[in-house]
Scaffold this active site. Structure first.
Site, mmCIF file in Angstrom:
data_model
loop_
_atom_site.group_PDB
_atom_site.id
_atom_site.type_symbol
_atom_site.label_atom_id
_atom_site.label_comp_id
_atom_site.label_asym_id
_atom_site.label_seq_id
_atom_site.Cartn_x
_atom_site.Cartn_y
_atom_site.Cartn_z
ATOM 1 N N LYS A 198 -5.785 -12.514 8.154
ATOM 2 C CA LYS A 198 -5.335 -12.542 9.540
ATOM 3 C C LYS A 198 -4.214 -13.570 9.639
ATOM 4 C CE LYS A 198 -6.843 -13.171 14.321
ATOM 5 N NZ LYS A 198 -7.974 -13.500 15.218
ATOM 6 N N LYS A 250 -4.685 -8.006 9.380
ATOM 7 C CA LYS A 250 -4.230 -8.062 10.765
ATOM 8 C C LYS A 250 -3.079 -9.056 10.857
ATOM 9 C CE LYS A 250 -5.957 -9.114 15.438
ATOM 10 N NZ LYS A 250 -7.119 -9.562 16.243
#
Length: 330
Positions: A198, A250
């Site tokens: 992330k 992400k």
């Protein structure tokens, strides 16, 4: 001389292109992120994400049922507490009557095993400072103290009915402590979707509005630096060793190289999250007539799938599932 080899033969009609397509999308591969907020009488539009709303409990149940009916594979829930319910430790995150846990319970009762009910396992929506963990005396996120909070939150979400937990805070050791806690409490079937890579991204902006973020500062001391690639593989090895059932990258579209790197190594399913900024860019350009909206949506999702993700979180999940299920799509 005329060419003997003509690759264009396999592009000549829509039917031929469908027949030889190397990458395909299916409704069951899509996951719909959803926001449920406390204190609303009706759904509230998110101005930076046209078409996406903060739900009431009733509208959440209707939208979730519609998504499942369309064939969407899963639902990822985010809770938005009222501002006065936030505090330094995010205590509402593990409260049985907290907004997210109430919503999980409602949807589990409504939908049972017809979908995969996922929960965002992070404190940022619930803290008054907006960080993904608790702060130490210097104002920095305390990794190990935060792990204790993640354990409490995970158990609350499992009790509320979540099939899968999504620890997204990028704390060192988060998957391992959650897995151990779930197993110790008998939740051996509750899966973990690890936010493995992330990145600290400028494209999260609209999401901050969606969850009513109170963030002060930034998250660069715990989210990954966008300049780094190999670091993602180190995070992958750690999450797999700690028991992750699915791993995720992400954002998606600006990190397709990372999606590919992870997919080539991981021996578990790989997910990617088409985040708020990606949604808003396509939506805004389409509203201005600069791009073909539907074609851009499908192209963006296909690129994520082509890079190696077998699961895609997207705010268009229900709509796209309807397209893919129509006779014209077949």
């Amino acid at each position: 001389m005329a060419p003997v080899i003509r690759p264009r033969r396999l592009r000549s009609t829509a039917a031929v292109r469908r027949l030889v397509a190397e990458t395909r999308l299916a409704p069951s591969e899509l996951v719909l992120p959803m926001f449920v907020a406390d204190g609303l009488d009706e759904p509230r539009e998110i101005s930076s994400m046209p078409g996406v709303v903060q739900h009431t409990e009733d509208s959440l149940r209707r939208a979730a049922a519609a998504a499942v009916e369309a064939g969407v594979g899963g639902l990822m829930l985010f809770g938005v507490p009222s501002p006065d319910a936030k505090d330094a430790t995010g205590s509402q995150a593990d409260a049985a009557d907290g907004v997210l846990n109430r919503a999980l319970s409602l949807l589990r009762n409504d939908l049972g095993e017809r979908t995969v009910l996922m929960a965002d396992t992070c404190l940022d929506e619930f803290t008054d400072h907006g960080h993904c963990g608790v702060l130490d005396a210097r104002g920095r996120v305390d990794n190990d103290a935060t792990l204790d909070r993640y354990v409490a939150m995970s158990l609350a979400q499992a009790r509320a009915g979540a099939h899968m937990l999504g620890p997204s805070g990028m704390m060192d050791g988060q998957v391992g402590v959650i897995r151990a806690a779930l197993d110790a409490e008998g939740f051996t079937d509750t899966a973990i979707l690890a936010y493995t890579a992330k990145y600290a991204s400028a494209f999260y902006g609209p999401f901050r509005e969606a969850v009513g973020s109170s963030l002060q500062g930034d998250r660069r001391t715990y989210q990954q630096d966008s300049a780094n690639r190999t670091e993602a593989l180190r995070e992958l090895s750690l999450d797999l060793a700690e028991g992750a059932d699915i791993v995720m990258v992400k954002p998606a579209m600006s990190y397709l190289d990372i999606v590919r790197d992870v997919a080539e190594i991981a021996d578990v399913p790989v997910a990617a999250y088409q985040i708020s900024g990606e949604y808003s860019m396509i939506t805004a350009a389409a509203e201005r007539g600069w791009i073909d909206r539907d074609a851009a949506i499908l192209e963006s999702l296909t690129s994520i799938r082509r890079a190696g993700a077998s699961i895609i979180l997207t705010y268009w999940a229900t709509e796209v599932a309807g397209w893919l299920s129509s006779p014209a799509a077949g």
